[in-house]
Write an enzyme that holds these catalytic residues in place. Structure first.
Site, PDB file in Angstrom:
ATOM      1  N   GLU A  10     -10.761  14.222 -47.769  1.00 42.93           N
ATOM      2  CA  GLU A  10     -11.095  14.304 -46.347  1.00 42.93           C
ATOM      3  C   GLU A  10     -10.596  13.038 -45.637  1.00 42.93           C
ATOM      4  O   GLU A  10     -11.364  12.202 -45.186  1.00 42.93           O
ATOM      5  CB  GLU A  10     -12.607  14.521 -46.215  1.00 42.93           C
ATOM      6  CG  GLU A  10     -13.031  15.826 -46.894  1.00 42.93           C
ATOM      7  CD  GLU A  10     -14.524  15.987 -47.152  1.00 42.93           C
ATOM      8  OE1 GLU A  10     -15.308  15.131 -46.709  1.00 42.93           O
ATOM      9  OE2 GLU A  10     -14.905  16.981 -47.811  1.00 42.93           O
ATOM     10  N   HIS A  42     -17.605  13.408 -43.076  1.00 38.59           N
ATOM     11  CA  HIS A  42     -16.778  14.339 -43.861  1.00 38.59           C
ATOM     12  C   HIS A  42     -15.791  15.043 -42.927  1.00 38.59           C
ATOM     13  O   HIS A  42     -15.847  14.893 -41.716  1.00 38.59           O
ATOM     14  CB  HIS A  42     -17.650  15.445 -44.457  1.00 38.59           C
ATOM     15  CG  HIS A  42     -18.592  15.023 -45.529  1.00 38.59           C
ATOM     16  ND1 HIS A  42     -18.497  15.500 -46.806  1.00 38.59           N
ATOM     17  CD2 HIS A  42     -19.656  14.186 -45.519  1.00 38.59           C
ATOM     18  CE1 HIS A  42     -19.472  14.978 -47.542  1.00 38.59           C
ATOM     19  NE2 HIS A  42     -20.194  14.178 -46.790  1.00 38.59           N
ATOM     20  N   HIS A  88     -15.906  12.355 -50.180  1.00 37.48           N
ATOM     21  CA  HIS A  88     -14.998  13.360 -50.726  1.00 37.48           C
ATOM     22  C   HIS A  88     -13.570  12.900 -50.485  1.00 37.48           C
ATOM     23  O   HIS A  88     -13.172  12.631 -49.344  1.00 37.48           O
ATOM     24  CB  HIS A  88     -15.238  14.724 -50.074  1.00 37.48           C
ATOM     25  CG  HIS A  88     -16.536  15.340 -50.488  1.00 37.48           C
ATOM     26  ND1 HIS A  88     -17.289  16.142 -49.669  1.00 37.48           N
ATOM     27  CD2 HIS A  88     -17.190  15.258 -51.683  1.00 37.48           C
ATOM     28  CE1 HIS A  88     -18.376  16.536 -50.334  1.00 37.48           C
ATOM     29  NE2 HIS A  88     -18.341  16.010 -51.556  1.00 37.48           N
ATOM     30  N   ARG A 107     -11.288  16.219 -54.751  1.00 35.82           N
ATOM     31  CA  ARG A 107     -12.524  16.000 -53.977  1.00 35.82           C
ATOM     32  C   ARG A 107     -13.497  15.003 -54.637  1.00 35.82           C
ATOM     33  O   ARG A 107     -14.121  14.194 -53.982  1.00 35.82           O
ATOM     34  CB  ARG A 107     -13.229  17.360 -53.824  1.00 35.82           C
ATOM     35  CG  ARG A 107     -14.687  17.329 -53.378  1.00 35.82           C
ATOM     36  CD  ARG A 107     -15.219  18.755 -53.344  1.00 35.82           C
ATOM     37  NE  ARG A 107     -16.659  18.848 -53.250  1.00 35.82           N
ATOM     38  CZ  ARG A 107     -17.314  19.218 -52.142  1.00 35.82           C
ATOM     39  NH1 ARG A 107     -16.665  19.460 -51.042  1.00 35.82           N
ATOM     40  NH2 ARG A 107     -18.630  19.326 -52.154  1.00 35.82           N
ATOM     41  N   GLU A 146     -19.362  16.627 -40.148  1.00 36.07           N
ATOM     42  CA  GLU A 146     -18.052  17.206 -40.466  1.00 36.07           C
ATOM     43  C   GLU A 146     -17.148  17.044 -39.250  1.00 36.07           C
ATOM     44  O   GLU A 146     -17.426  17.585 -38.182  1.00 36.07           O
ATOM     45  CB  GLU A 146     -18.190  18.700 -40.802  1.00 36.07           C
ATOM     46  CG  GLU A 146     -19.119  19.015 -41.973  1.00 36.07           C
ATOM     47  CD  GLU A 146     -18.452  18.841 -43.333  1.00 36.07           C
ATOM     48  OE1 GLU A 146     -17.258  18.479 -43.388  1.00 36.07           O
ATOM     49  OE2 GLU A 146     -19.148  19.063 -44.348  1.00 36.07           O
TER      50      GLU A 146
HETATM   51 ZN   LIG Z   1     -16.968  16.660 -47.637  1.00 30.99          ZN
END
Ligand SMILES: [Zn+2]
Ligand SMILES: *[C@@H]1O[C@H](CO)[C@@H](O)[C@H](O)[C@H]1NC(C)=O
Ligand SMILES: *[C@@H]1O[C@H](CO)[C@@H](O)[C@H](O)[C@H]1NC(C)=O
Ligand SMILES: *[C@@H]1O[C@H](CO)[C@@H](O)[C@H](O)[C@H]1NC(C)=O
Ligand SMILES: *[C@@H]1O[C@H](CO)[C@@H](O)[C@H](O)[C@H]1NC(C)=O
Length: 412
Positions: free
Chosen positions: A171, A300, A168, A228, A375
């Protein structure tokens, strides 16, 4: 005169970039599944952008009244978390220092795509016995998907692991973390002062793709900071961009993956419609004929959580006990460094469903037992606009976590 030229240059550059002046991020108090269903409807409104569904929602000034009315009339509480997104963006890159300093690479600022590619070359030049690089394909706009392989040559068959950043585009701490960790493995094993690192570098070959979505990443530097997806426009589609993390060919097209090209979770017109997902899938399929892959991590941001399969269904995978034990070790090690709170769990029940994601593919298609989305920071104070001074703590704690996790799985 110079001032004038500089000024007009600045105006040109800033005009090219989308402005988020007056955009707000609302933090929504989600109390039950009914709220989630109501918020789901907002996902289909063009221009509305859930940074973190269903909690953090970015709203342009033109839609603020509509959204506030919608939430209030549905009895959903919220408050304004970020008052002016553009002001936050301007605040992130404050340093005017050169992006690459004389002593070498500066890990503590964000780097654009071409700087990251140069960094890969310099890593290979600095550690010729430990690192090689190769391209696993080209992006839609023709950028190299440059990948590193690092490890200690042992003459024996080694297990393999994979990790990547920037699937993405927005990020940015993800490629920064991946680069820092790569360098830490190489410099630590060279110094020989950390036996755990020497052990994992002997046990595993690491395949590392710092920027999986180069076109989107570049676009987030040149046009829209909060972009994104990829930059494809498929025939018949209204909007640009496919979400690579909904485009993998394992249970593609199910829950949590949109069929609308204008949505941020657009799955693409078919499984593997994007050349970037094709490249990763082909590479790992091919390489896993030569050595078994044990771990796959797609880095991410944000929310500080480690997520296992499944994303496509609420059912738990048969190997969930193994995954859970490993996630517990890795997140506890992350937390041990600076006390940052990282949680873990199966993606659908912990976060939300997301069919066609990378970790489901790693586990479901390839049988890689430890296959995750991770994340990184933060918990939502800055979200995607994480200040550069948090690159170091984010990368360091995750390096310690990754090493501990690798030691754990080497015993399995
Ligand atoms: Zn992501
Ligand atoms: C990326 O960084 C390089 C080197 O610092 C610079 O020359 C180039 O203009 C940058 N590209 C973008 C898109 O910012
Ligand atoms: C490992 O490498 C990182 C990054 O270069 C460095 O900060 C750290 O001090 C090193 N640790 C050891 C034990 O050598
Ligand atoms: C897309 O999904 C919606 C909702 O699930 C459905 O009503 C619609 O028919 C789908 N459109 C296409 C082109 O598949
Ligand atoms: C960590 O985060 C989880 C989920 O948000 C929360 O339930 C827990 O209380 C937090 N723990 C600490 C120590 O802050």
């Amino acid at each position: 005169m110079l001032r004038l030229i500089l000024l007009s240059l600045w105006v040109t550059v800033s005009l090219a970039m989308k402005s988020y002046e007056g955009y707000k991020v609302l933090r929504i108090d989600v109390s039950d599944a009914g709220d989630v269903a109501i918020l789901q409807e907002l996902q289909d409104v063009a221009e509305l952008d859930f940074w973190d569904f269903p909690r953090d929602l970015m709203v342009p000034p033109t839609l603020l009244e509509f959204v506030e009315h919608y939430l209030t009339s549905n009895d959903i509480l919220y408050y304004v978390w970020m008052d002016d997104v553009q002001a936050k963006i301007d605040g992130v890159i404050t340093s005017n220092k050169p992006r690459t300093d004389v002593d070498g690479f500066d890990y503590y600022v964000y780097h654009n795509y071409s700087e990251i590619m140069d960094w890969i070359d310099s890593i290979v030049a600095t550690y010729p016995d430990l690192a090689t690089s190769f391209s696993i394909g080209l992006s839609h706009e023709g950028r190299d998907l440059k990948t590193l392989k690092i490890g200690l040559e042992t003459g024996k068959l080694k297990r393999a692991i994979w990790f990547n950043g920037a699937i993405h585009a927005r990020e940015w701490v993800s490629p920064a973390t991946v680069m820092w960790m790569t360098n830490a493995f190489l410099s630590n094993v060279t110094e020989g002062t950390n036996p755990d690192v020497t052990f994992v570098m002997e046990f595993f070959d690491m395949y590392i793709l710092p920027v999986m979505n180069p076109d989107g990443y570049e676009y987030s530097w040149t046009d829209e900071r909060l972009w994104r997806k990829t930059r494809t426009l498929h025939p018949g589609d209204e909007c640009y961009g496919t979400d690579l993390n909904r485009n993998f060919d394992y249970e593609w097209g199910g829950l949590g993956a949109s069929n609308d090209s204008c949505d941020n979770t657009y799955r693409g017109p078919e499984a593997l419609s994007e050349v970037e997902t094709q490249a990763v899938v082909n590479f790992i399929r091919q390489q896993s004929q030569e050595q078994p892959f044990r771990l796959f991590i797609d880095y991410h941001s944000y929310t500080q959580v480690m997520l296992s399969s499944w994303g496509y269904t609420y059912d738990l995978p048969v190997d969930f006990d193994l995954m859970e034990a490993h996630m517990k070790v890795q997140t506890a090690a992350i937390t041990s460094v600076f006390g940052a709170n990282y949680t873990y769990g199966a993606a659908s029940s912990t976060l939300y469903p997301s069919a066609g994601g990378s970790k489901d593919w790693g586990y479901g298609d390839r049988g890689i037992p430890y296959s995750y989305t991770l994340e990184l920071r933060d918990m939502g104070e800055y979200g995607f606009l994480l200040p550069e001074d948090q690159i170091y703590p984010t990368a360091y704690e995750n390096y310690v976590g990754l090493v501990a996790g690798l030691i754990h799985i080497s015993h399995q």
